[in-house]
Design a protein around this motif. Structure first.
Motif, mmCIF file in Angstrom:
data_model
loop_
_atom_site.group_PDB
_atom_site.id
_atom_site.type_symbol
_atom_site.label_atom_id
_atom_site.label_comp_id
_atom_site.label_asym_id
_atom_site.label_seq_id
_atom_site.Cartn_x
_atom_site.Cartn_y
_atom_site.Cartn_z
ATOM 1 N N GLY A 279 16.563 0.286 -30.327
ATOM 2 C CA GLY A 279 16.599 -0.616 -29.188
ATOM 3 C C GLY A 279 17.831 -0.439 -28.319
ATOM 4 O O GLY A 279 17.722 -0.299 -27.104
ATOM 5 N N HIS A 280 19.013 -0.441 -28.917
ATOM 6 C CA HIS A 280 20.241 -0.307 -28.141
ATOM 7 C C HIS A 280 20.370 1.090 -27.547
ATOM 8 O O HIS A 280 20.803 1.261 -26.422
ATOM 9 C CB HIS A 280 21.464 -0.630 -29.002
ATOM 10 C CG HIS A 280 21.522 -2.067 -29.404
ATOM 11 N ND1 HIS A 280 21.792 -3.077 -28.519
ATOM 12 C CD2 HIS A 280 21.331 -2.673 -30.599
ATOM 13 C CE1 HIS A 280 21.774 -4.240 -29.150
ATOM 14 N NE2 HIS A 280 21.488 -4.017 -30.409
ATOM 15 N N GLN B 298 18.774 2.131 -24.061
ATOM 16 C CA GLN B 298 19.422 1.865 -22.782
ATOM 17 C C GLN B 298 20.301 3.027 -22.342
ATOM 18 O O GLN B 298 20.723 3.078 -21.199
ATOM 19 C CB GLN B 298 20.195 0.554 -22.857
ATOM 20 C CG GLN B 298 19.227 -0.598 -22.988
ATOM 21 C CD GLN B 298 19.892 -1.941 -23.103
ATOM 22 O OE1 GLN B 298 20.937 -2.073 -23.703
ATOM 23 N NE2 GLN B 298 19.251 -2.955 -22.557
ATOM 24 N N ASP B 299 20.552 3.978 -23.238
ATOM 25 C CA ASP B 299 21.310 5.171 -22.882
ATOM 26 C C ASP B 299 20.424 6.229 -22.241
ATOM 27 O O ASP B 299 20.927 7.165 -21.626
ATOM 28 C CB ASP B 299 21.982 5.775 -24.122
ATOM 29 C CG ASP B 299 23.019 4.848 -24.729
ATOM 30 O OD1 ASP B 299 23.557 3.991 -23.996
ATOM 31 O OD2 ASP B 299 23.292 4.984 -25.937
ATOM 32 N N ASP C 129 10.291 5.996 -26.492
ATOM 33 C CA ASP C 129 11.422 5.584 -25.663
ATOM 34 C C ASP C 129 11.105 5.997 -24.227
ATOM 35 O O ASP C 129 11.019 7.190 -23.920
ATOM 36 C CB ASP C 129 12.692 6.271 -26.154
ATOM 37 C CG ASP C 129 13.926 5.921 -25.350
ATOM 38 O OD1 ASP C 129 13.814 5.219 -24.327
ATOM 39 O OD2 ASP C 129 15.022 6.373 -25.747
ATOM 40 N N ASP D 239 15.708 3.489 -19.729
ATOM 41 C CA ASP D 239 16.154 2.233 -19.123
ATOM 42 C C ASP D 239 15.957 1.051 -20.066
ATOM 43 O O ASP D 239 15.716 -0.070 -19.624
ATOM 44 C CB ASP D 239 15.456 1.969 -17.791
ATOM 45 C CG ASP D 239 16.217 2.589 -16.624
ATOM 46 O OD1 ASP D 239 17.296 3.166 -16.852
ATOM 47 O OD2 ASP D 239 15.727 2.482 -15.488
ATOM 48 N N GLY D 240 16.018 1.297 -21.363
ATOM 49 C CA GLY D 240 15.945 0.227 -22.349
ATOM 50 C C GLY D 240 14.563 -0.128 -22.837
ATOM 51 O O GLY D 240 14.411 -0.975 -23.709
ATOM 52 N N PHE E 95 12.944 -4.423 -24.940
ATOM 53 C CA PHE E 95 13.904 -4.087 -23.905
ATOM 54 C C PHE E 95 15.264 -4.217 -24.561
ATOM 55 O O PHE E 95 15.721 -5.328 -24.834
ATOM 56 C CB PHE E 95 13.781 -5.012 -22.693
ATOM 57 C CG PHE E 95 14.786 -4.698 -21.626
ATOM 58 C CD1 PHE E 95 14.683 -3.540 -20.879
ATOM 59 C CD2 PHE E 95 15.845 -5.552 -21.390
ATOM 60 C CE1 PHE E 95 15.620 -3.233 -19.916
ATOM 61 C CE2 PHE E 95 16.791 -5.261 -20.422
ATOM 62 C CZ PHE E 95 16.677 -4.090 -19.681
ATOM 63 N N GLY E 96 15.869 -3.085 -24.887
ATOM 64 C CA GLY E 96 17.089 -3.108 -25.686
ATOM 65 C C GLY E 96 16.777 -3.717 -27.039
ATOM 66 O O GLY E 96 15.842 -3.286 -27.715
#
Length: 160
Positions: free
Chosen positions: A2-3, A6-7, A79, A82-83, A128-129
């Motif tokens: 999840g985190h 966002q990368d 994935d 953008d999260g 989302f994240g």
């Protein structure tokens, strides 16, 4: 997952699509009853299916995980950048591998009844994240997420 999502930069430019065109049998947020008591909320959308029916990627992305879990059975996580990460649970057969780039509408697996289920179906989830979100909300994303698209044209089916 999840985190780290966002990368990843946004990998899609088209609207999100339903992973199956079948009937929704359980919506996000409904109560889950166990031993006669509501024990949790449903954190996805369930689509009716028969073992072996196709499951399609909701949008372009990179396969982040293919695994098997006690409750979710055979799963694929994509994935989208953008999260945004989508999950596809209870598959009888995943048809992708970690690291594969998949396109919107590409077949990624087959409906099954693996994990803790009462019948074959697809459970579609989204994050989302670190936040679990209603995957149905992805279907109505408009600008600035999808260039030149109005929310009134939201929707749609898969595009194989």
């Amino acid at each position: 997952m999840g985190h780290r999502a966002q990368d990843t930069p946004q990998l899609w430019t088209e609207p999100f699509a339903r992973p199956r065109q079948s009937k929704v049998t359980s919506r996000f947020g409904t109560g889950r009853v166990f031993n006669g008591r509501v024990s949790s909320s449903h954190l996805g959308v369930d689509y009716r299916g028969t073992t072996g029916d196709p499951i399609y990627a909701a949008n372009r992305g990179v396969v982040a995980l293919v695994d098997s879990f006690f409750l979710a059975g055979n799963v694929v996580y994509i994935d989208h950048g953008d999260g945004i990460v989508t999950g596809y649970f209870h598959m009888s057969l995943p048809k992708v591998a970690v690291g594969d780039t998949v396109e919107r509408g590409q077949e990624i697996g087959l409906v099954g009844s693996t994990g803790r289920v009462t019948a074959a179906h697809l459970h579609w989830s989204a994050r989302f994240g670190a936040l679990t979100i209603d995957p149905g909300n992805l279907l109505s994303l408009g600008p600035p997420f999808v260039p030149g698209r109005s929310a009134s044209r939201a929707g749609g089916g898969h595009s194989p």
